[in-house]
Design an enzyme around this catalytic site. Structure first.
Site, mmCIF file in Angstrom:
data_model
loop_
_atom_site.group_PDB
_atom_site.id
_atom_site.type_symbol
_atom_site.label_atom_id
_atom_site.label_comp_id
_atom_site.label_asym_id
_atom_site.label_seq_id
_atom_site.Cartn_x
_atom_site.Cartn_y
_atom_site.Cartn_z
ATOM 1 N N GLY A 15 0.825 -1.214 0.000
ATOM 2 C CA GLY A 15 0.000 0.000 0.000
ATOM 3 C C GLY A 15 0.854 1.257 0.000
ATOM 4 N N ALA A 16 0.561 2.150 -0.951
ATOM 5 C CA ALA A 16 1.290 3.427 -1.033
ATOM 6 C C ALA A 16 0.374 4.575 -0.636
ATOM 7 N N GLY A 17 -0.345 4.381 0.479
ATOM 8 C CA GLY A 17 -1.112 5.478 1.070
ATOM 9 C C GLY A 17 -0.179 6.271 1.974
ATOM 10 N N TYR A 18 -0.754 7.014 2.916
ATOM 11 C CA TYR A 18 0.073 7.855 3.784
ATOM 12 C C TYR A 18 1.071 7.025 4.591
ATOM 13 N N LYS A 43 -1.730 -1.021 -5.775
ATOM 14 C CA LYS A 43 -2.699 -1.307 -6.835
ATOM 15 C C LYS A 43 -2.494 -0.433 -8.071
ATOM 16 N N VAL A 86 -2.828 -6.743 -3.920
ATOM 17 C CA VAL A 86 -2.624 -7.766 -2.883
ATOM 18 C C VAL A 86 -3.910 -8.563 -2.722
ATOM 19 N N GLU A 175 -17.108 17.652 5.381
ATOM 20 C CA GLU A 175 -16.222 18.217 4.347
ATOM 21 C C GLU A 175 -16.834 18.040 2.959
ATOM 22 N N ASP A 305 -4.706 3.052 8.672
ATOM 23 C CA ASP A 305 -6.073 2.685 9.060
ATOM 24 C C ASP A 305 -6.267 1.191 9.322
ATOM 25 N N LYS A 383 -5.882 24.714 6.810
ATOM 26 C CA LYS A 383 -6.212 23.421 6.198
ATOM 27 C C LYS A 383 -5.338 23.184 4.955
HETATM 28 P P1 FAD Z 1 -4.814 4.954 2.454
HETATM 29 O O1 FAD Z 1 -4.538 6.397 2.369
HETATM 30 O O2 FAD Z 1 -6.226 4.490 2.404
HETATM 31 O O3 FAD Z 1 -3.991 4.213 1.304
HETATM 32 C C1 FAD Z 1 -4.058 2.831 1.088
HETATM 33 C C2 FAD Z 1 -3.305 2.498 -0.188
HETATM 34 O O4 FAD Z 1 -3.341 1.074 -0.374
HETATM 35 C C3 FAD Z 1 -3.913 3.122 -1.435
HETATM 36 O O5 FAD Z 1 -2.888 3.605 -2.261
HETATM 37 C C4 FAD Z 1 -4.622 1.956 -2.096
HETATM 38 O O6 FAD Z 1 -4.704 2.065 -3.507
HETATM 39 C C5 FAD Z 1 -3.729 0.792 -1.705
HETATM 40 N N1 FAD Z 1 -4.426 -0.492 -1.699
HETATM 41 C C6 FAD Z 1 -5.622 -0.787 -1.117
HETATM 42 N N2 FAD Z 1 -5.931 -2.081 -1.297
HETATM 43 C C7 FAD Z 1 -4.913 -2.621 -2.014
HETATM 44 C C8 FAD Z 1 -4.654 -3.924 -2.508
HETATM 45 N N3 FAD Z 1 -5.490 -4.941 -2.306
HETATM 46 N N4 FAD Z 1 -3.506 -4.117 -3.209
HETATM 47 C C9 FAD Z 1 -2.635 -3.091 -3.423
HETATM 48 N N5 FAD Z 1 -2.833 -1.858 -2.975
HETATM 49 C C10 FAD Z 1 -3.951 -1.608 -2.270
HETATM 50 N N6 FAD Z 1 -7.207 12.316 7.979
HETATM 51 C C11 FAD Z 1 -6.529 13.389 8.492
HETATM 52 O O7 FAD Z 1 -5.612 13.201 9.301
HETATM 53 N N7 FAD Z 1 -6.813 14.662 8.091
HETATM 54 C C12 FAD Z 1 -7.769 14.938 7.177
HETATM 55 O O8 FAD Z 1 -8.007 16.100 6.843
HETATM 56 C C13 FAD Z 1 -8.491 13.850 6.617
HETATM 57 N N8 FAD Z 1 -9.430 14.076 5.656
HETATM 58 C C14 FAD Z 1 -10.079 13.006 5.093
HETATM 59 C C15 FAD Z 1 -11.002 13.284 4.076
HETATM 60 C C16 FAD Z 1 -11.684 12.234 3.487
HETATM 61 C C17 FAD Z 1 -12.685 12.515 2.400
HETATM 62 C C18 FAD Z 1 -11.443 10.894 3.913
HETATM 63 C C19 FAD Z 1 -12.191 9.744 3.262
HETATM 64 C C20 FAD Z 1 -10.523 10.626 4.903
HETATM 65 C C21 FAD Z 1 -9.822 11.677 5.508
HETATM 66 N N9 FAD Z 1 -8.870 11.455 6.519
HETATM 67 C C22 FAD Z 1 -8.183 12.523 7.065
HETATM 68 C C23 FAD Z 1 -8.527 10.082 6.931
HETATM 69 C C24 FAD Z 1 -7.305 9.607 6.111
HETATM 70 O O9 FAD Z 1 -7.535 9.791 4.743
HETATM 71 C C25 FAD Z 1 -6.966 8.138 6.385
HETATM 72 O O10 FAD Z 1 -6.809 7.967 7.766
HETATM 73 C C26 FAD Z 1 -5.673 7.781 5.651
HETATM 74 O O11 FAD Z 1 -5.861 7.830 4.266
HETATM 75 C C27 FAD Z 1 -5.167 6.394 6.030
HETATM 76 O O12 FAD Z 1 -3.935 6.201 5.403
HETATM 77 P P2 FAD Z 1 -3.407 4.749 5.049
HETATM 78 O O13 FAD Z 1 -1.970 4.890 4.706
HETATM 79 O O14 FAD Z 1 -3.780 3.790 6.094
HETATM 80 O O15 FAD Z 1 -4.207 4.290 3.754
HETATM 81 P P1 NAD Z 2 -16.721 8.789 11.383
HETATM 82 O O1 NAD Z 2 -16.868 7.414 11.896
HETATM 83 O O2 NAD Z 2 -15.798 9.710 12.080
HETATM 84 O O3 NAD Z 2 -18.141 9.513 11.325
HETATM 85 C C1 NAD Z 2 -19.276 8.838 10.852
HETATM 86 C C2 NAD Z 2 -20.541 9.561 11.300
HETATM 87 O O4 NAD Z 2 -21.663 8.845 10.785
HETATM 88 C C3 NAD Z 2 -20.715 9.614 12.810
HETATM 89 O O5 NAD Z 2 -21.010 10.937 13.190
HETATM 90 C C4 NAD Z 2 -21.862 8.630 13.090
HETATM 91 O O6 NAD Z 2 -22.651 9.030 14.190
HETATM 92 C C5 NAD Z 2 -22.650 8.713 11.795
HETATM 93 N N1 NAD Z 2 -23.461 7.521 11.522
HETATM 94 C C6 NAD Z 2 -23.125 6.216 11.717
HETATM 95 N N2 NAD Z 2 -24.131 5.402 11.339
HETATM 96 C C7 NAD Z 2 -25.127 6.207 10.872
HETATM 97 C C8 NAD Z 2 -26.414 5.956 10.315
HETATM 98 N N3 NAD Z 2 -26.888 4.713 10.172
HETATM 99 N N4 NAD Z 2 -27.164 6.999 9.913
HETATM 100 C C9 NAD Z 2 -26.699 8.276 10.041
HETATM 101 N N5 NAD Z 2 -25.486 8.557 10.573
HETATM 102 C C10 NAD Z 2 -24.694 7.548 10.968
HETATM 103 O O7 NAD Z 2 -16.306 8.612 9.838
HETATM 104 P P2 NAD Z 2 -15.667 9.660 8.827
HETATM 105 O O8 NAD Z 2 -16.289 10.998 8.956
HETATM 106 O O9 NAD Z 2 -15.688 8.978 7.505
HETATM 107 O O10 NAD Z 2 -14.152 9.785 9.302
HETATM 108 C C11 NAD Z 2 -13.285 8.645 9.232
HETATM 109 C C12 NAD Z 2 -11.927 9.006 9.800
HETATM 110 O O11 NAD Z 2 -11.276 9.964 8.966
HETATM 111 C C13 NAD Z 2 -12.039 9.643 11.179
HETATM 112 O O12 NAD Z 2 -10.984 9.205 11.959
HETATM 113 C C14 NAD Z 2 -11.889 11.114 10.916
HETATM 114 O O13 NAD Z 2 -11.306 11.797 12.003
HETATM 115 C C15 NAD Z 2 -10.964 11.132 9.703
HETATM 116 N N6 NAD Z 2 -11.221 12.337 8.904
HETATM 117 C C16 NAD Z 2 -10.606 13.472 9.302
HETATM 118 C C17 NAD Z 2 -10.849 14.637 8.614
HETATM 119 C C18 NAD Z 2 -10.167 15.908 9.053
HETATM 120 O O14 NAD Z 2 -9.348 15.856 9.967
HETATM 121 N N7 NAD Z 2 -10.452 17.035 8.448
HETATM 122 C C19 NAD Z 2 -11.705 14.647 7.493
HETATM 123 C C20 NAD Z 2 -12.322 13.449 7.130
HETATM 124 C C21 NAD Z 2 -12.072 12.290 7.848
#
Ligand code: FAD
Ligand code: NAD
Length: 409
Positions: A15-18, A43, A86, A175, A305, A383
């Protein structure tokens, strides 16, 4: 006494996520070419910023702005990049099964990220969208645009085409609705639709938006979004998703909302490959040791994650965030260097939470940074700085120049 090496230590990073990418770029800095054979598997040929996916989903930022080639940030003399998917980790054999190959390891780093969690709610998997990865985000953007494009071409206008339901008012839901509220007026102008017709409805089961966050900032966010036309249904849970829309319940009151676009942003879990490979986990998240290794597996590190760590101060898990995933990547790389060199002590990971900033569209945000509350343009600026910092930590100033957010004034 020098250790005589018969072969290089094989480190495989999944995985090449964060988490995975941070581990890789730090490892290539810490270890020499002859010390280890480092392989990164992902992937896609690119990394995407998961934290920007709400923008790609709403269509306020093109998906190409959200991703960059992995080869731009890795040193190909030290890291072998394999683009593959994977399928399974065979822990006893120290082997990873890929779609097109197999690879063995001495040390494994699992950074396969998050998936959407629908908690078994009927119809969500089939009928709702989720902001789970870059292609899922592109599909949401295209789908919304398609609904707007069709609206005036139907023999009879169907308002459900212009009704977007977002499940969950956590950070992702908020967001995303913030971006949508900015995008909808543009779509209305583009497709000759009255600006008052579309509806954005955000449904949250908890008694408040952003449960657990500072109440004053929550009030600011709700006020800002409501002024832009977002409707909130608080204390209301999504019970079912159908081809027609969703069914929600507030206490005993059940309501159907007709909608062609339901986006589920109400929960994430770790990658199911983790549990399918036999690791003891809770929704794909393994409770790791302080040195980030999986319990009982001295050769497997888990970052991002797919890992779970308890915040002892409140006796609850740390939320899965990019902030923590990147910090884990740093520690994981340090610990791997210690193991490869058979020198030094393993670092015990402790998250250093600098704050949380939640955008409300491109032009506003709320946050708590170093303990201080911020709102408005100051928070929005912060941000973008957080987003740019993530790029900087992985790819230095050149990556910030290529992909950074500079629309700050
Ligand atoms: P990911 O970033 O999910 O990366 C996983 C990688 O693994 C990807 O490159 C994917 O393609 C790869 N992969 C997956 N399955 C396979 C497979 N089977 N084979 C090969 N490769 C694979 N967190 C914050 O701290 N601040 C924020 O502002 C914030 N904003 C967010 C906004 C949104 C819309 C979302 C959805 C999440 C946000 N988060 C934020 C949460 C954050 O994005 C996740 O916690 C973070 O991405 C986790 O990083 P990771 O390295 O575990 O995996
Ligand atoms: P979350 O689990 O934090 O929030 C999900 C929300 O959905 C909760 O408020 C919950 O009460 C609600 N919910 C659950 N079941 C429901 C239902 N059946 N009907 C209606 N509402 C329901 O998930 P997320 O917002 O996707 O965040 C995931 C992770 O990513 C968190 O750790 C978050 O901190 C992180 N994140 C961070 C940022 C940021 O820092 N700016 C932005 C996006 C995500």
């Amino acid at each position: 006494m020098d250790v005589i090496r018969l072969r290089k230590t094989k480190i495989v990073i999944l995985g090449a996520g964060y988490g995975g990418l941070m581990t890789t770029v730090r490892l290539q800095k810490y270890l020499g070419v002859n010390e280890a054979e480092i392989t990164l598997i992902n992937k896609n040929s690119y990394h995407y910023e998961s934290t920007w996916l709400h923008e790609a989903s709403a269509g306020t930022l093109h998906h190409d702005r959200v991703r960059y080639p992995i080869n731009n940030v890795i040193d190909n003399r030290k890291v072998n990049f394999i683009q593959d998917t994977v399928v399974e980790i065979k822990r006893e054999e120290k082997l990873v099964v890929l779609e097109n190959n197999e690879i063995t390891y001495d040390y494994l780093v699992v950074g396969l990220g998050f998936e959407s969690e629908t908690f078994g709610i009927k119809g969500l998997k089939e009928h709702a969208f989720s902001i789970a990865n870059i292609n899922a985000a592109r599909r949401i953007r295209e789908h919304i645009e398609y609904q707007f494009a069709n609206y005036n071409n139907d023999s009879e206008n169907r308002d459900e085409r212009l009704t977007i339901v977002v499940g969950g008012a956590g950070f992702t839901g908020i967001e995303f609705v913030g971006e949508l509220a900015n995008r909808i007026p543009e779509l209305c102008r583009e497709y000759d639709i009255d600006e008052h017709k579309p509806r954005i409805i955000c449904v949250e089961a908890a008694p408040t938006v952003l449960p657990g966050f500072d109440p004053e900032l929550v009030e600011y966010a709700v006020g800002h979004l409501e002024r832009k036309g977002v409707e909130f249904k608080i204390g209301t849970a999504i019970k079912e998703c159908t081809t027609e829309g969703i069914i929600v319940a507030k206490g005993d009151e059940v309501e159907e909302i007709k909608s062609e676009t339901v986006v589920w942003a109400a929960g994430v879990r770790g990658n199911s490959i983790v549990e399918n490979s036999g690791f003891e986990s809770m929704r794909g998240r393994v409770k790791v040791e302080a040195d980030l290794r999986a319990p009982g597996h001295d050769d497997v590190f888990i970052v991002g994650d797919c890992s779970l760590m308890i915040n002892e101060e409140i006796n609850r898990p740390y939320p899965p965030t990019a902030q923590i995933a990147m910090q884990q990547g740093e520690t994981c790389a340090k610990n791997l260097a210690v193991l490869v060199r058979e020198q030094g002590e393993l670092e015990q990971f402790k998250p250093d939470i600098k704050g949380t900033v939640c955008s409300l569209g491109d032009d506003d945000a709320i946050g708590v940074v170093f303990g201080k509350k911020i709102t408005g343009s100051k928070a929005s600026f912060m941000k973008k700085m957080v987003d740019n910092r993530a790029l900087f930590l992985v790819g230095g100033p050149s990556l910030v120049m290529k992909k950074g957010k500079f629309n700050i004034f």
